[in-house]
Write a protein that holds these residues in place. Sequence first.
Motif, PDB file in Angstrom:
ATOM      1  N   CYS A  57       0.798  -1.231   0.000  1.00 42.81           N
ATOM      2  CA  CYS A  57       0.000   0.000   0.000  1.00 42.81           C
ATOM      3  C   CYS A  57       0.826   1.275   0.000  1.00 42.81           C
ATOM      4  CB  CYS A  57      -0.944   0.005   1.196  1.00 42.81           C
ATOM      5  SG  CYS A  57      -0.108   0.016   2.810  1.00 42.81           S
ATOM      6  N   GLY A  58       2.115   1.195   0.333  1.00 45.80           N
ATOM      7  CA  GLY A  58       2.939   2.398   0.354  1.00 45.80           C
ATOM      8  C   GLY A  58       2.407   3.431   1.323  1.00 45.80           C
ATOM      9  N   THR A  59       2.212   4.642   0.844  1.00 44.42           N
ATOM     10  CA  THR A  59       1.686   5.725   1.678  1.00 44.42           C
ATOM     11  C   THR A  59       0.165   5.730   1.745  1.00 44.42           C
ATOM     12  OG1 THR A  59       1.790   7.214  -0.224  1.00 44.42           O
ATOM     13  CG2 THR A  59       3.691   7.216   1.283  1.00 44.42           C
ATOM     14  N   ASP A  80       2.145  -3.240   3.973  1.00 40.11           N
ATOM     15  CA  ASP A  80       3.390  -2.866   3.312  1.00 40.11           C
ATOM     16  C   ASP A  80       4.576  -3.386   4.110  1.00 40.11           C
ATOM     17  OD1 ASP A  80       4.097  -0.766   0.916  1.00 40.11           O
ATOM     18  OD2 ASP A  80       5.729  -0.887   2.390  1.00 40.11           O
ATOM     19  N   LEU A  81       5.680  -3.602   3.409  1.00 39.49           N
ATOM     20  CA  LEU A  81       6.894  -4.141   4.016  1.00 39.49           C
ATOM     21  C   LEU A  81       7.584  -3.131   4.931  1.00 39.49           C
ATOM     22  CD1 LEU A  81       8.600  -6.772   3.754  1.00 39.49           C
ATOM     23  CD2 LEU A  81       9.854  -5.648   1.902  1.00 39.49           C
ATOM     24  N   SER A  82       7.398  -1.841   4.645  1.00 37.79           N
ATOM     25  CA  SER A  82       8.121  -0.785   5.354  1.00 37.79           C
ATOM     26  C   SER A  82       7.322  -0.203   6.511  1.00 37.79           C
ATOM     27  CB  SER A  82       8.473   0.345   4.372  1.00 37.79           C
ATOM     28  OG  SER A  82       8.919   1.491   5.048  1.00 37.79           O
ATOM     29  N   GLN A  84       8.095   2.452   8.052  1.00 36.44           N
ATOM     30  CA  GLN A  84       8.066   3.900   7.860  1.00 36.44           C
ATOM     31  C   GLN A  84       6.950   4.310   6.899  1.00 36.44           C
ATOM     32  OE1 GLN A  84      10.783   2.004   7.744  1.00 36.44           O
ATOM     33  NE2 GLN A  84      12.158   2.807   9.333  1.00 36.44           N
ATOM     34  N   LEU A  85       6.754   3.532   5.837  1.00 36.23           N
ATOM     35  CA  LEU A  85       5.667   3.843   4.910  1.00 36.23           C
ATOM     36  C   LEU A  85       4.314   3.632   5.572  1.00 36.23           C
ATOM     37  CD1 LEU A  85       6.926   2.399   1.498  1.00 36.23           C
ATOM     38  CD2 LEU A  85       6.850   4.791   2.221  1.00 36.23           C
ATOM     39  N   ILE A  86       4.205   2.608   6.397  1.00 32.20           N
ATOM     40  CA  ILE A  86       2.953   2.372   7.119  1.00 32.20           C
ATOM     41  C   ILE A  86       2.666   3.524   8.078  1.00 32.20           C
ATOM     42  CG2 ILE A  86       1.888   0.933   8.908  1.00 32.20           C
ATOM     43  CD1 ILE A  86       1.615  -0.222   6.118  1.00 32.20           C
ATOM     44  N   ALA A  87       3.699   4.005   8.754  1.00 33.03           N
ATOM     45  CA  ALA A  87       3.515   5.143   9.659  1.00 33.03           C
ATOM     46  C   ALA A  87       3.030   6.368   8.886  1.00 33.03           C
ATOM     47  CB  ALA A  87       4.819   5.451  10.388  1.00 33.03           C
ATOM     48  N   LYS A  88       3.593   6.598   7.704  1.00 29.76           N
ATOM     49  CA  LYS A  88       3.172   7.730   6.877  1.00 29.76           C
ATOM     50  C   LYS A  88       1.740   7.536   6.394  1.00 29.76           C
ATOM     51  CE  LYS A  88       4.054  11.649   4.870  1.00 29.76           C
ATOM     52  NZ  LYS A  88       4.341  12.877   5.669  1.00 29.76           N
ATOM     53  N   ALA A  89       1.392   6.313   6.013  1.00 29.95           N
ATOM     54  CA  ALA A  89       0.029   6.031   5.557  1.00 29.95           C
ATOM     55  C   ALA A  89      -0.983   6.312   6.665  1.00 29.95           C
ATOM     56  CB  ALA A  89      -0.076   4.575   5.095  1.00 29.95           C
ATOM     57  N   LYS A 101     -11.937   3.965   8.497  1.00 31.19           N
ATOM     58  CA  LYS A 101     -12.213   3.042   7.391  1.00 31.19           C
ATOM     59  C   LYS A 101     -10.986   2.240   6.958  1.00 31.19           C
ATOM     60  CE  LYS A 101     -16.066   5.340   5.011  1.00 31.19           C
ATOM     61  NZ  LYS A 101     -16.518   5.842   3.697  1.00 31.19           N
ATOM     62  N   VAL A 102      -9.805   2.622   7.468  1.00 26.65           N
ATOM     63  CA  VAL A 102      -8.567   2.024   6.971  1.00 26.65           C
ATOM     64  C   VAL A 102      -7.716   1.504   8.121  1.00 26.65           C
ATOM     65  CG1 VAL A 102      -6.512   2.391   5.559  1.00 26.65           C
ATOM     66  CG2 VAL A 102      -8.583   3.689   5.074  1.00 26.65           C
ATOM     67  N   LEU A 103      -7.198   0.296   7.957  1.00 21.44           N
ATOM     68  CA  LEU A 103      -6.254  -0.288   8.905  1.00 21.44           C
ATOM     69  C   LEU A 103      -4.956  -0.554   8.149  1.00 21.44           C
ATOM     70  CD1 LEU A 103      -5.545  -1.654  11.655  1.00 21.44           C
ATOM     71  CD2 LEU A 103      -6.410  -3.789  10.659  1.00 21.44           C
ATOM     72  N   PHE A 104      -3.869   0.079   8.566  1.00 25.03           N
ATOM     73  CA  PHE A 104      -2.571  -0.130   7.940  1.00 25.03           C
ATOM     74  C   PHE A 104      -1.687  -0.961   8.856  1.00 25.03           C
ATOM     75  CE2 PHE A 104      -3.798   3.961   5.867  1.00 25.03           C
ATOM     76  CZ  PHE A 104      -3.761   3.524   4.546  1.00 25.03           C
ATOM     77  N   GLU A 105      -1.062  -2.006   8.289  1.00 24.17           N
ATOM     78  CA  GLU A 105      -0.211  -2.899   9.065  1.00 24.17           C
ATOM     79  C   GLU A 105       1.048  -3.253   8.281  1.00 24.17           C
ATOM     80  OE1 GLU A 105      -0.625  -3.799  12.103  1.00 24.17           O
ATOM     81  OE2 GLU A 105      -2.712  -3.234  12.488  1.00 24.17           O
ATOM     82  N   VAL A 106       2.160  -3.411   9.009  1.00 27.33           N
ATOM     83  CA  VAL A 106       3.396  -3.893   8.400  1.00 27.33           C
ATOM     84  C   VAL A 106       3.235  -5.381   8.119  1.00 27.33           C
ATOM     85  CG1 VAL A 106       5.886  -4.238   8.706  1.00 27.33           C
ATOM     86  CG2 VAL A 106       4.768  -2.182   9.632  1.00 27.33           C
ATOM     87  N   GLY A 107       3.598  -5.798   6.919  1.00 26.93           N
ATOM     88  CA  GLY A 107       3.483  -7.215   6.587  1.00 26.93           C
ATOM     89  C   GLY A 107       4.193  -7.534   5.285  1.00 26.93           C
ATOM     90  N   ASP A 108       4.534  -8.788   5.129  1.00 24.93           N
ATOM     91  CA  ASP A 108       5.210  -9.290   3.937  1.00 24.93           C
ATOM     92  C   ASP A 108       4.191 -10.064   3.103  1.00 24.93           C
ATOM     93  OD1 ASP A 108       6.766 -10.609   2.033  1.00 24.93           O
ATOM     94  OD2 ASP A 108       8.437 -10.893   3.424  1.00 24.93           O
ATOM     95  N   ILE A 109       3.955  -9.623   1.891  1.00 23.96           N
ATOM     96  CA  ILE A 109       2.933 -10.256   1.062  1.00 23.96           C
ATOM     97  C   ILE A 109       3.258 -11.709   0.750  1.00 23.96           C
ATOM     98  CG2 ILE A 109       2.251  -8.076   0.013  1.00 23.96           C
ATOM     99  CD1 ILE A 109       3.759  -9.017  -2.500  1.00 23.96           C
TER     100      ILE A 109
END
Length: 272
Positions: A57-59, A80-82, A84-89, A101-109
Amino acid sequence: MADDPYRITDQIDASMLEMIVARLEERGRDARFLGMIDDYLDAAGISEAKDVLDLGCGTGVVARRIAGRKDFSGRITGIDLSAQLIAKARELAASEGLSHKVLFEVGDIRSFGFDNGIFDVTVLHTLVSHLDDPAAALREAARVTRSGGAIIVFDGDYASSTLETANPDRAGEIDAAMIEATVTQPRVMRRLPRMAKAVGLSVERCFSYLIAEAGTPDFFAGLVGTIGPMLVNSGVSSEEEAAAIAEDLRTAAEEGTFFGACSYYGYVLRKP
């Protein structure tokens, strides 16, 4: 293989990550790019989706685009793998009032723990061109998407990318260096129909686009500003060579003689 920085966002330094964040958000503000996103979201029936997965998902450009739609009442999970990108998202979603409406999590696809068939729509937006094994990502996307659900794959056909340079005899060589420095799979979107069939998916829609700019760049302005460091960071060019390429493109942009182009494709795949 060159160190495509978008492939290793969990390993690059802060300055390169800032460039990636800036580039992702610049594209996410471009009306043409947003129109491409809307095309595939509409075709996939996003308004009826209750659970959406945004892989790589990146940012959060796509996740926020979905969450901001008045006709969408579901929930989006961005992976997303990063960190830092998850924190920005998360920060950007909160600033736009979309966190509910959105849940962002660090993860390896390659190894996430979602159950089979739990998402209505799975999105891989500008992801597969940066993967060592895009077929594996498509298999995982198919696994976690419900029967009858949609898998969206959107990316550049980066083998078509071109930036005209002051020395036409070196233009092809510089194009090749730019592609090697920024993507891992420049032809992957041409292989998508075969890859989809191999994992039991059918092609429902295919969208094709060309972004070309002559004179002063807008969409490609961010690339002009980052190509030098990316060429060096990926190991494709020396600092001297990269600086000369970057200066040539900056001069063309300032003088109104810039030319750049790239094709993009969006697929809506359906799981039977």
